[in-house]
Design an enzyme around this catalytic site. Structure first.
Site, PDB file in Angstrom:
ATOM      1  N   GLU A  90       0.825  -1.201   0.000  1.00 51.18           N
ATOM      2  CA  GLU A  90       0.000   0.000   0.000  1.00 51.18           C
ATOM      3  C   GLU A  90       0.866   1.260   0.000  1.00 51.18           C
ATOM      4  O   GLU A  90       1.924   1.295   0.614  1.00 51.18           O
ATOM      5  CB  GLU A  90      -0.924  -0.005   1.226  1.00 51.18           C
ATOM      6  CG  GLU A  90      -1.986  -1.093   1.125  1.00 51.18           C
ATOM      7  CD  GLU A  90      -3.000  -1.079   2.260  1.00 51.18           C
ATOM      8  OE1 GLU A  90      -4.161  -1.412   1.996  1.00 51.18           O
ATOM      9  OE2 GLU A  90      -2.633  -0.759   3.405  1.00 51.18           O
ATOM     10  N   CYS A 103       3.266   8.728   0.935  1.00 47.73           N
ATOM     11  CA  CYS A 103       3.796   7.900   2.013  1.00 47.73           C
ATOM     12  C   CYS A 103       4.148   6.545   1.395  1.00 47.73           C
ATOM     13  O   CYS A 103       3.262   5.804   0.984  1.00 47.73           O
ATOM     14  CB  CYS A 103       2.705   7.782   3.085  1.00 47.73           C
ATOM     15  SG  CYS A 103       3.130   6.741   4.462  1.00 47.73           S
ATOM     16  N   CYS A 110       6.925  -6.166   7.668  1.00 48.89           N
ATOM     17  CA  CYS A 110       7.851  -5.470   8.562  1.00 48.89           C
ATOM     18  C   CYS A 110       8.273  -6.417   9.672  1.00 48.89           C
ATOM     19  O   CYS A 110       7.477  -7.226  10.130  1.00 48.89           O
ATOM     20  CB  CYS A 110       7.168  -4.231   9.149  1.00 48.89           C
ATOM     21  SG  CYS A 110       8.283  -3.198  10.124  1.00 48.89           S
ATOM     22  N   CYS A 114       6.056  -3.616  16.191  1.00 48.62           N
ATOM     23  CA  CYS A 114       5.476  -2.614  17.102  1.00 48.62           C
ATOM     24  C   CYS A 114       4.032  -3.014  17.424  1.00 48.62           C
ATOM     25  O   CYS A 114       3.252  -3.327  16.517  1.00 48.62           O
ATOM     26  CB  CYS A 114       5.513  -1.225  16.479  1.00 48.62           C
ATOM     27  SG  CYS A 114       7.186  -0.658  16.122  1.00 48.62           S
ATOM     28  N   CYS A 117       0.845  -1.321  15.672  1.00 55.53           N
ATOM     29  CA  CYS A 117       0.880  -1.071  14.223  1.00 55.53           C
ATOM     30  C   CYS A 117       0.256  -2.233  13.442  1.00 55.53           C
ATOM     31  O   CYS A 117       0.514  -3.401  13.737  1.00 55.53           O
ATOM     32  CB  CYS A 117       2.323  -0.859  13.798  1.00 55.53           C
ATOM     33  SG  CYS A 117       2.523  -0.584  12.027  1.00 55.53           S
ATOM     34  N   CYS A 331      -1.895   6.695   9.958  1.00 53.07           N
ATOM     35  CA  CYS A 331      -0.681   6.110  10.531  1.00 53.07           C
ATOM     36  C   CYS A 331      -0.938   4.735  11.118  1.00 53.07           C
ATOM     37  O   CYS A 331      -1.871   4.543  11.892  1.00 53.07           O
ATOM     38  CB  CYS A 331      -0.158   6.977  11.660  1.00 53.07           C
ATOM     39  SG  CYS A 331       0.420   8.535  11.115  1.00 53.07           S
TER      40      CYS A 331
HETATM   41  N1  SAH Z   1       9.091   1.662  10.506  1.00 57.01           N
HETATM   42  C1  SAH Z   1       9.144   3.074  10.478  1.00 57.01           C
HETATM   43  C2  SAH Z   1       8.189   3.735   9.493  1.00 57.01           C
HETATM   44  C3  SAH Z   1       6.786   3.215   9.394  1.00 57.01           C
HETATM   45  S1  SAH Z   1       5.599   3.713  10.566  1.00 57.01           S
HETATM   46  C4  SAH Z   1       8.937   3.619  11.878  1.00 57.01           C
HETATM   47  O1  SAH Z   1       8.652   2.856  12.773  1.00 57.01           O
HETATM   48  O2  SAH Z   1       9.126   4.802  12.079  1.00 57.01           O
HETATM   49  C5  SAH Z   1       5.340   5.433  10.458  1.00 57.01           C
HETATM   50  C6  SAH Z   1       4.907   6.054  11.776  1.00 57.01           C
HETATM   51  O3  SAH Z   1       3.566   5.649  12.155  1.00 57.01           O
HETATM   52  C7  SAH Z   1       5.796   5.630  12.944  1.00 57.01           C
HETATM   53  O4  SAH Z   1       6.044   6.716  13.788  1.00 57.01           O
HETATM   54  C8  SAH Z   1       4.939   4.614  13.651  1.00 57.01           C
HETATM   55  O5  SAH Z   1       5.350   4.399  14.959  1.00 57.01           O
HETATM   56  C9  SAH Z   1       3.570   5.244  13.518  1.00 57.01           C
HETATM   57  N2  SAH Z   1       2.462   4.329  13.777  1.00 57.01           N
HETATM   58  C10 SAH Z   1       2.419   3.002  13.562  1.00 57.01           C
HETATM   59  N3  SAH Z   1       1.234   2.494  13.950  1.00 57.01           N
HETATM   60  C11 SAH Z   1       0.502   3.524  14.417  1.00 57.01           C
HETATM   61  C12 SAH Z   1      -0.813   3.647  14.944  1.00 57.01           C
HETATM   62  N4  SAH Z   1      -1.607   2.597  15.048  1.00 57.01           N
HETATM   63  N5  SAH Z   1      -1.234   4.874  15.292  1.00 57.01           N
HETATM   64  C13 SAH Z   1      -0.444   5.952  15.146  1.00 57.01           C
HETATM   65  N6  SAH Z   1       0.810   5.902  14.656  1.00 57.01           N
HETATM   66  C14 SAH Z   1       1.281   4.708  14.300  1.00 57.01           C
END
Ligand code: SAH
Length: 341
Positions: A90, A103, A110, A114, A117, A331
Protein backbone atom coordinates in the site's frame (compact mmCIF):
# COMPACT_ATOMS: atom_id res chain seq x y z
CA UNK A 1 15.57 -9.37 -16.30
CA UNK A 2 16.82 -6.26 -14.59
CA UNK A 3 14.49 -3.46 -13.52
CA UNK A 4 15.69 -0.35 -15.31
CA UNK A 5 14.28 1.87 -12.57
CA UNK A 6 16.80 0.56 -10.02
CA UNK A 7 19.75 2.56 -11.36
CA UNK A 8 20.81 6.04 -10.47
CA UNK A 9 22.11 8.06 -13.40
CA UNK A 10 25.77 7.10 -12.97
CA UNK A 11 24.89 3.44 -12.69
CA UNK A 12 22.72 3.64 -15.78
CA UNK A 13 25.62 5.19 -17.68
CA UNK A 14 27.74 2.19 -16.69
CA UNK A 15 24.95 -0.13 -17.79
CA UNK A 16 24.91 1.55 -21.20
CA UNK A 17 28.67 1.18 -21.52
CA UNK A 18 28.36 -2.48 -20.56
CA UNK A 19 25.97 -3.10 -23.47
CA UNK A 20 28.19 -1.18 -25.89
CA UNK A 21 26.26 2.10 -25.88
CA UNK A 22 27.32 5.69 -25.28
CA UNK A 23 26.78 6.96 -21.72
CA UNK A 24 24.57 9.87 -22.87
CA UNK A 25 21.90 7.30 -23.71
CA UNK A 26 21.40 6.97 -19.97
CA UNK A 27 20.33 10.62 -19.75
CA UNK A 28 17.82 10.12 -22.54
CA UNK A 29 16.38 7.03 -20.88
CA UNK A 30 16.30 8.80 -17.52
CA UNK A 31 14.31 11.61 -19.01
CA UNK A 32 11.81 9.23 -20.64
CA UNK A 33 11.34 7.29 -17.42
CA UNK A 34 11.12 10.11 -14.91
CA UNK A 35 10.08 13.21 -16.89
CA UNK A 36 7.78 11.68 -19.48
CA UNK A 37 6.95 8.67 -17.31
CA UNK A 38 6.60 6.31 -20.25
CA UNK A 39 5.64 2.69 -19.67
CA UNK A 40 7.30 1.08 -22.72
CA UNK A 41 10.71 1.24 -24.37
CA UNK A 42 8.92 1.78 -27.67
CA UNK A 43 7.74 5.16 -26.46
CA UNK A 44 11.38 6.32 -26.23
CA UNK A 45 11.28 7.68 -29.74
CA UNK A 46 14.69 9.35 -29.84
CA UNK A 47 16.35 5.94 -29.40
CA UNK A 48 16.93 3.82 -32.47
CA UNK A 49 14.74 0.79 -33.02
CA UNK A 50 17.81 -1.35 -32.61
CA UNK A 51 18.65 0.13 -29.23
CA UNK A 52 15.06 -0.23 -28.06
CA UNK A 53 15.18 -3.93 -28.96
CA UNK A 54 18.44 -4.29 -27.08
CA UNK A 55 16.96 -2.62 -24.02
CA UNK A 56 13.88 -4.84 -24.17
CA UNK A 57 16.10 -7.90 -24.20
CA UNK A 58 18.06 -6.78 -21.13
CA UNK A 59 15.67 -4.80 -18.97
CA UNK A 60 12.14 -4.54 -17.68
CA UNK A 61 10.35 -1.27 -17.06
CA UNK A 62 8.68 -2.04 -13.78
CA UNK A 63 5.11 -0.68 -14.05
CA UNK A 64 3.06 -1.46 -10.96
CA UNK A 65 -0.58 -2.25 -11.55
CA UNK A 66 -3.20 -0.57 -9.42
CA UNK A 67 -5.24 -3.34 -7.84
CA UNK A 68 -7.40 -0.98 -5.85
CA UNK A 69 -7.64 2.73 -5.23
CA UNK A 70 -9.65 4.18 -2.39
CA UNK A 71 -10.37 7.84 -1.82
CA UNK A 72 -11.07 9.42 1.52
CA UNK A 73 -13.51 12.23 2.12
CA UNK A 74 -10.47 14.42 2.90
CA UNK A 75 -8.91 13.74 -0.52
CA UNK A 76 -6.36 11.18 0.69
CA UNK A 77 -5.90 8.32 -1.76
CA UNK A 78 -4.75 4.83 -0.86
CA UNK A 79 -3.31 2.61 -3.58
CA UNK A 80 -2.91 -1.13 -3.43
CA UNK A 81 -0.19 -1.94 -5.95
CA UNK A 82 0.59 -5.27 -7.56
CA UNK A 83 4.40 -5.39 -7.35
CA UNK A 84 4.44 -8.00 -10.11
CA UNK A 85 5.63 -11.05 -8.13
CA UNK A 86 2.36 -12.06 -6.46
CA UNK A 87 2.74 -9.55 -3.64
CA UNK A 88 1.03 -6.26 -3.01
CA UNK A 89 1.82 -3.13 -1.01
CA UNK A 90 0.00 0.00 0.00
CA UNK A 91 1.04 3.56 -0.80
CA UNK A 92 -0.82 6.69 0.33
CA UNK A 93 -1.16 10.11 -1.28
CA UNK A 94 -2.03 13.04 0.97
CA UNK A 95 -3.00 16.46 -0.31
CA UNK A 96 -2.03 19.43 1.78
CA UNK A 97 -2.42 23.03 0.69
CA UNK A 98 1.38 23.25 0.32
CA UNK A 99 1.53 20.28 -2.03
CA UNK A 100 1.16 16.57 -2.45
CA UNK A 101 2.88 14.14 -0.12
CA UNK A 102 3.29 10.45 -0.74
CA UNK A 103 3.80 7.90 2.01
CA UNK A 104 5.87 5.07 0.55
CA UNK A 105 6.50 1.53 1.72
CA UNK A 106 10.07 0.27 2.00
CA UNK A 107 9.46 -3.45 2.59
CA UNK A 108 6.82 -6.09 1.94
CA UNK A 109 5.82 -6.59 5.56
CA UNK A 110 7.85 -5.47 8.56
CA UNK A 111 10.05 -7.20 11.13
CA UNK A 112 9.82 -4.61 13.87
CA UNK A 113 6.68 -5.90 15.57
CA UNK A 114 5.48 -2.61 17.10
CA UNK A 115 2.45 -3.58 19.16
CA UNK A 116 0.23 -0.74 17.96
CA UNK A 117 0.88 -1.07 14.22
CA UNK A 118 -1.26 -2.91 11.66
CA UNK A 119 1.83 -4.04 9.71
CA UNK A 120 2.66 -6.27 12.68
CA UNK A 121 1.46 -9.86 12.79
CA UNK A 122 1.63 -10.47 9.06
CA UNK A 123 4.80 -12.31 8.05
CA UNK A 124 7.64 -10.34 6.52
CA UNK A 125 8.25 -11.22 2.86
CA UNK A 126 11.18 -9.19 1.52
CA UNK A 127 12.80 -5.83 1.02
CA UNK A 128 11.58 -3.65 -1.82
CA UNK A 129 14.26 -2.87 -4.39
CA UNK A 130 15.26 0.73 -5.09
CA UNK A 131 13.31 0.53 -8.35
CA UNK A 132 10.19 -0.62 -6.55
CA UNK A 133 10.44 2.25 -4.08
CA UNK A 134 10.84 4.75 -6.94
CA UNK A 135 8.00 3.12 -8.87
CA UNK A 136 5.53 3.97 -6.11
CA UNK A 137 6.19 7.66 -6.77
CA UNK A 138 5.97 7.30 -10.54
CA UNK A 139 2.82 5.16 -10.47
CA UNK A 140 1.01 7.72 -8.29
CA UNK A 141 2.21 10.63 -10.45
CA UNK A 142 1.00 8.79 -13.55
CA UNK A 143 -2.37 8.26 -11.92
CA UNK A 144 -2.95 11.83 -10.73
CA UNK A 145 -1.24 13.48 -13.73
CA UNK A 146 0.58 15.77 -11.35
CA UNK A 147 3.89 15.93 -9.52
CA UNK A 148 4.53 14.88 -5.96
CA UNK A 149 6.30 17.45 -3.81
CA UNK A 150 7.14 15.49 -0.65
CA UNK A 151 7.94 11.90 0.23
CA UNK A 152 7.74 10.28 3.65
CA UNK A 153 9.11 6.80 4.29
CA UNK A 154 6.29 6.01 6.69
CA UNK A 155 4.42 3.27 4.86
CA UNK A 156 4.92 -0.44 5.41
CA UNK A 157 8.36 -1.52 6.57
CA UNK A 158 11.39 -0.18 8.39
CA UNK A 159 13.43 1.93 5.96
CA UNK A 160 16.68 1.59 7.91
CA UNK A 161 16.28 -2.21 7.79
CA UNK A 162 16.49 -1.82 3.98
CA UNK A 163 19.19 0.81 4.11
CA UNK A 164 21.04 0.34 0.80
CA UNK A 165 17.92 0.26 -1.35
CA UNK A 166 16.33 3.23 0.41
CA UNK A 167 19.51 5.31 -0.06
CA UNK A 168 19.68 4.32 -3.69
CA UNK A 169 16.01 5.16 -4.26
CA UNK A 170 16.52 8.59 -2.70
CA UNK A 171 19.40 9.30 -5.09
CA UNK A 172 17.21 8.39 -8.08
CA UNK A 173 14.33 10.48 -6.74
CA UNK A 174 16.65 13.46 -6.05
CA UNK A 175 18.26 13.63 -9.45
CA UNK A 176 17.39 16.95 -11.17
CA UNK A 177 17.31 15.05 -14.46
CA UNK A 178 14.89 12.55 -12.93
CA UNK A 179 12.00 13.07 -10.52
CA UNK A 180 13.82 16.09 -9.10
CA UNK A 181 12.37 15.94 -5.60
CA UNK A 182 14.92 17.57 -3.28
CA UNK A 183 16.20 15.71 -0.24
CA UNK A 184 14.78 18.43 1.99
CA UNK A 185 11.36 17.24 0.87
CA UNK A 186 12.02 13.65 1.94
CA UNK A 187 11.58 12.23 5.46
CA UNK A 188 12.85 8.90 6.68
CA UNK A 189 11.09 7.50 9.71
CA UNK A 190 12.71 4.82 11.85
CA UNK A 191 11.70 2.78 14.84
CA UNK A 192 15.29 3.31 16.03
CA UNK A 193 17.88 1.05 14.39
CA UNK A 194 20.80 2.72 16.15
CA UNK A 195 23.79 1.64 14.00
CA UNK A 196 22.00 2.83 10.87
CA UNK A 197 21.33 6.23 12.42
CA UNK A 198 25.12 6.62 12.76
CA UNK A 199 25.50 5.58 9.11
CA UNK A 200 22.84 8.03 8.01
CA UNK A 201 24.63 10.86 9.81
CA UNK A 202 27.62 10.24 7.55
CA UNK A 203 25.66 10.29 4.27
CA UNK A 204 25.68 14.05 3.91
CA UNK A 205 22.04 14.01 2.81
CA UNK A 206 19.54 16.73 3.50
CA UNK A 207 16.61 14.42 4.31
CA UNK A 208 14.66 14.84 7.53
CA UNK A 209 15.09 12.09 10.09
CA UNK A 210 12.03 11.12 12.12
CA UNK A 211 12.41 8.90 15.15
CA UNK A 212 9.44 6.87 16.37
CA UNK A 213 10.01 7.42 20.06
CA UNK A 214 6.53 6.93 21.58
CA UNK A 215 7.73 6.48 25.17
CA UNK A 216 10.30 8.01 27.48
CA UNK A 217 11.51 5.04 29.51
CA UNK A 218 12.69 1.59 28.52
CA UNK A 219 9.92 -0.29 30.29
CA UNK A 220 7.14 1.47 28.44
CA UNK A 221 8.98 1.66 25.14
CA UNK A 222 9.86 -2.04 25.14
CA UNK A 223 6.22 -2.88 25.80
CA UNK A 224 5.23 -0.93 22.71
CA UNK A 225 8.26 -1.57 20.50
CA UNK A 226 10.36 -4.75 20.77
CA UNK A 227 13.20 -3.00 18.88
CA UNK A 228 13.83 -1.15 22.15
CA UNK A 229 15.21 -4.36 23.65
CA UNK A 230 17.99 -4.32 21.08
CA UNK A 231 18.53 -0.55 21.08
CA UNK A 232 17.36 1.02 24.35
CA UNK A 233 16.45 4.67 24.74
CA UNK A 234 19.85 5.84 26.04
CA UNK A 235 21.60 4.43 22.97
CA UNK A 236 18.93 5.83 20.67
CA UNK A 237 19.21 9.33 22.14
CA UNK A 238 23.00 9.17 21.96
CA UNK A 239 22.79 8.30 18.26
CA UNK A 240 20.32 11.17 17.72
CA UNK A 241 22.67 13.62 19.42
CA UNK A 242 25.50 12.42 17.20
CA UNK A 243 23.25 12.86 14.16
CA UNK A 244 22.35 16.43 15.12
CA UNK A 245 25.99 17.29 15.81
CA UNK A 246 27.23 15.89 12.51
CA UNK A 247 24.43 17.15 10.27
CA UNK A 248 23.30 20.23 12.16
CA UNK A 249 19.79 19.17 11.30
CA UNK A 250 16.71 19.07 13.45
CA UNK A 251 15.28 15.66 14.28
CA UNK A 252 11.57 15.06 14.35
CA UNK A 253 10.39 12.77 17.17
CA UNK A 254 7.14 10.95 16.65
CA UNK A 255 5.09 10.25 19.73
CA UNK A 256 1.84 8.30 19.33
CA UNK A 257 -0.43 9.04 22.25
CA UNK A 258 -2.24 6.05 23.72
CA UNK A 259 -4.81 6.50 26.44
CA UNK A 260 -3.60 5.78 30.01
CA UNK A 261 -0.32 4.49 28.62
CA UNK A 262 2.01 7.31 27.63
CA UNK A 263 -0.23 10.36 27.59
CA UNK A 264 -0.17 11.89 31.04
CA UNK A 265 1.75 14.90 32.27
CA UNK A 266 4.38 12.71 33.95
CA UNK A 267 5.22 11.35 30.50
CA UNK A 268 5.36 14.87 29.08
CA UNK A 269 7.75 15.87 31.89
CA UNK A 270 10.01 12.92 31.17
CA UNK A 271 9.95 13.77 27.48
CA UNK A 272 11.07 17.33 28.17
CA UNK A 273 13.97 15.98 30.24
CA UNK A 274 14.94 13.43 27.62
CA UNK A 275 15.00 15.88 24.71
CA UNK A 276 16.50 18.80 26.59
CA UNK A 277 19.10 20.68 24.55
CA UNK A 278 18.46 18.82 21.32
CA UNK A 279 17.47 20.61 18.10
CA UNK A 280 14.19 18.84 17.56
CA UNK A 281 10.49 18.91 16.98
CA UNK A 282 7.86 16.60 18.44
CA UNK A 283 5.10 15.29 16.25
CA UNK A 284 2.22 14.04 18.37
CA UNK A 285 0.13 11.36 16.67
CA UNK A 286 -3.26 10.44 18.09
CA UNK A 287 -2.82 6.65 18.05
CA UNK A 288 -5.07 4.75 15.66
CA UNK A 289 -6.48 1.68 17.30
CA UNK A 290 -5.83 -1.45 15.28
CA UNK A 291 -7.92 -4.60 15.28
CA UNK A 292 -7.36 -6.50 18.55
CA UNK A 293 -4.87 -3.84 19.63
CA UNK A 294 -4.66 -2.89 23.29
CA UNK A 295 -3.75 0.74 22.68
CA UNK A 296 -6.53 3.25 22.19
CA UNK A 297 -6.52 6.91 21.29
CA UNK A 298 -6.01 9.53 23.98
CA UNK A 299 -8.74 12.05 24.52
CA UNK A 300 -8.44 15.31 22.59
CA UNK A 301 -8.19 17.11 25.89
CA UNK A 302 -5.13 15.06 26.93
CA UNK A 303 -3.49 15.45 23.55
CA UNK A 304 -3.81 19.22 23.74
CA UNK A 305 -2.58 19.30 27.36
CA UNK A 306 0.40 17.18 26.37
CA UNK A 307 1.25 19.47 23.48
CA UNK A 308 0.86 22.61 25.55
CA UNK A 309 3.11 21.21 28.28
CA UNK A 310 5.87 20.55 25.73
CA UNK A 311 5.47 23.95 24.09
CA UNK A 312 5.52 25.70 27.47
CA UNK A 313 8.75 23.91 28.35
CA UNK A 314 10.78 24.81 25.29
CA UNK A 315 9.96 21.90 23.00
CA UNK A 316 8.20 22.64 19.74
CA UNK A 317 5.36 20.15 19.42
CA UNK A 318 2.53 19.85 16.95
CA UNK A 319 -0.38 17.45 16.63
CA UNK A 320 -0.38 15.53 13.37
CA UNK A 321 -3.52 15.99 11.33
CA UNK A 322 -5.23 12.68 10.80
CA UNK A 323 -5.77 12.04 7.13
CA UNK A 324 -7.40 9.08 5.46
CA UNK A 325 -8.57 7.27 8.58
CA UNK A 326 -11.94 6.46 6.93
CA UNK A 327 -10.12 4.34 4.32
CA UNK A 328 -7.59 2.79 6.73
CA UNK A 329 -4.88 4.97 5.31
CA UNK A 330 -3.84 6.76 8.50
CA UNK A 331 -0.68 6.11 10.53
CA UNK A 332 -0.16 2.48 11.35
CA UNK A 333 -3.10 1.25 9.31
CA UNK A 334 -1.25 0.03 6.24
CA UNK A 335 -0.84 -3.66 5.65
CA UNK A 336 0.85 -5.92 3.22
CA UNK A 337 -1.97 -7.47 1.22
CA UNK A 338 -2.03 -10.62 -0.77
CA UNK A 339 -3.34 -10.38 -4.28
CA UNK A 340 -6.06 -12.87 -3.55
CA UNK A 341 -7.54 -11.34 -0.43
N1 SAH B 1 9.09 1.66 10.51
C1 SAH B 1 9.14 3.07 10.48
C2 SAH B 1 8.19 3.74 9.49
C3 SAH B 1 6.79 3.22 9.39
S1 SAH B 1 5.60 3.71 10.57
C4 SAH B 1 8.94 3.62 11.88
O1 SAH B 1 8.65 2.86 12.77
O2 SAH B 1 9.13 4.80 12.08
C5 SAH B 1 5.34 5.43 10.46
C6 SAH B 1 4.91 6.05 11.78
O3 SAH B 1 3.57 5.65 12.15
C7 SAH B 1 5.80 5.63 12.94
O4 SAH B 1 6.04 6.72 13.79
C8 SAH B 1 4.94 4.61 13.65
O5 SAH B 1 5.35 4.40 14.96
C9 SAH B 1 3.57 5.24 13.52
N2 SAH B 1 2.46 4.33 13.78
C10 SAH B 1 2.42 3.00 13.56
N3 SAH B 1 1.23 2.49 13.95
C11 SAH B 1 0.50 3.52 14.42
C12 SAH B 1 -0.81 3.65 14.94
N4 SAH B 1 -1.61 2.60 15.05
N5 SAH B 1 -1.23 4.87 15.29
C13 SAH B 1 -0.44 5.95 15.15
N6 SAH B 1 0.81 5.90 14.66
C14 SAH B 1 1.28 4.71 14.30
Amino acid sequence: MKNIKQYNLDELKNEMISIGEKPFRAEQIFSWLYREKVKEFDEMTNLSLELREKLKAEYDICNFKIIRKQESSDGTKKYLFDVLDGNAIETVLMQYHHGKTICVSSQIGCKMGCKFCASTGIPFVRNLSAGEIVEQVIAVEQDILDNISNIVFMGIGEPLDNYENVMKAIKIINNPKGLNIGARHISISTSGIVPKIYDLANENMQCTLSISLHATNNKKRSEMMPVNNAYPIEELIKACKDYIKKTNKRISFEYALAKDNNDNLEDAKELVKLLKGMICHVNLIPINKIENGKFTKSTNENIIKFRDYLNDHGIVATIRRELGSDIDAACGQLRRKNLNN
